[in-house]
Design a protein around this motif. Structure first.
Motif, short mmCIF file in Angstrom:
data_model
loop_
_atom_site.label_atom_id
_atom_site.label_comp_id
_atom_site.label_asym_id
_atom_site.label_seq_id
_atom_site.Cartn_x
_atom_site.Cartn_y
_atom_site.Cartn_z
N LYS A 1 -2.33 3.49 -1.80
CA LYS A 1 -1.18 3.23 -2.65
C LYS A 1 -1.33 1.86 -3.28
N GLY A 2 -0.80 1.68 -4.49
CA GLY A 2 -0.87 0.40 -5.17
C GLY A 2 -1.98 0.39 -6.21
N ILE A 3 -2.19 -0.78 -6.75
CA ILE A 3 -3.19 -0.95 -7.80
C ILE A 3 -4.53 -1.26 -7.17
N SER A 4 -5.51 -0.55 -7.56
CA SER A 4 -6.85 -0.83 -7.03
C SER A 4 -7.57 -1.77 -7.98
N LEU A 5 -7.94 -2.92 -7.49
CA LEU A 5 -8.66 -3.91 -8.30
C LEU A 5 -10.15 -3.75 -8.06
N PRO A 6 -10.92 -3.94 -9.08
CA PRO A 6 -12.37 -3.87 -8.86
C PRO A 6 -12.80 -5.02 -7.97
#
Length: 136
Positions: free
Chosen positions: A43-48
């Motif tokens: 869940k949430g934003i996956s950052l590279p």
């Protein structure tokens, strides 16, 4: 091939197939079967994921660009000072030129010429010589 050169199989034959334990029913539920955790969603934003050397390289590049920008700003300010100085000098020279031109025009002007002619001994004809009479 000889038996001693063959590598041992890493898979064990006693384990259950992972495919059978991870099957999902058509409606989306897994029917109370165990899963190995691969079906969990983050869940949430996956950052590279950035590696440290990339961050350091990016910081160095941004620092260099900042230095180039600041040099450009200071060079522009120096040029502006020089332009203002040259403009002030140009205006001063323009005023001097206007003053000298006025002095020159006074020297070669008619009043000065008449005065020099009188000092040289010439006689002024007066306004009578300047009037033109037209006969009818």
């Amino acid at each position: 091939m000889k038996k001693d050169k063959v590598k041992k199989n890493r898979r064990s034959n006693n384990k259950k197939s992972s495919r059978s334990s991870n099957r999902i029913l058509i409606n989306g539920s897994n029917g109370n079967k165990r899963t190995n955790g691969s079906t969990k969603k983050k869940k949430g934003i996956s950052l590279p994921k950035l590696k440290p050397w990339k961050v350091i390289a990016g910081a160095i590049v941004l620092g260099l660009l900042g230095i180039v920008y600041l040099n450009h700003v200071f060079a522009t300010q120096e040029l502006l000072r020089e332009v203002n100085q040259l403009e002030a000098e140009y205006n001063r020279v323009q005023r001097m030129h206007t003053d000298y031109k006025l002095i020159y025009d006074r020297i070669i002007g008619p009043a000065e010429i008449y005065e020099n002619a009188q000092e040289a001994g010439f006689i002024n004809g007066g306004p009578a010589e300047k009037v033109i009479e037209v006969e009818k």
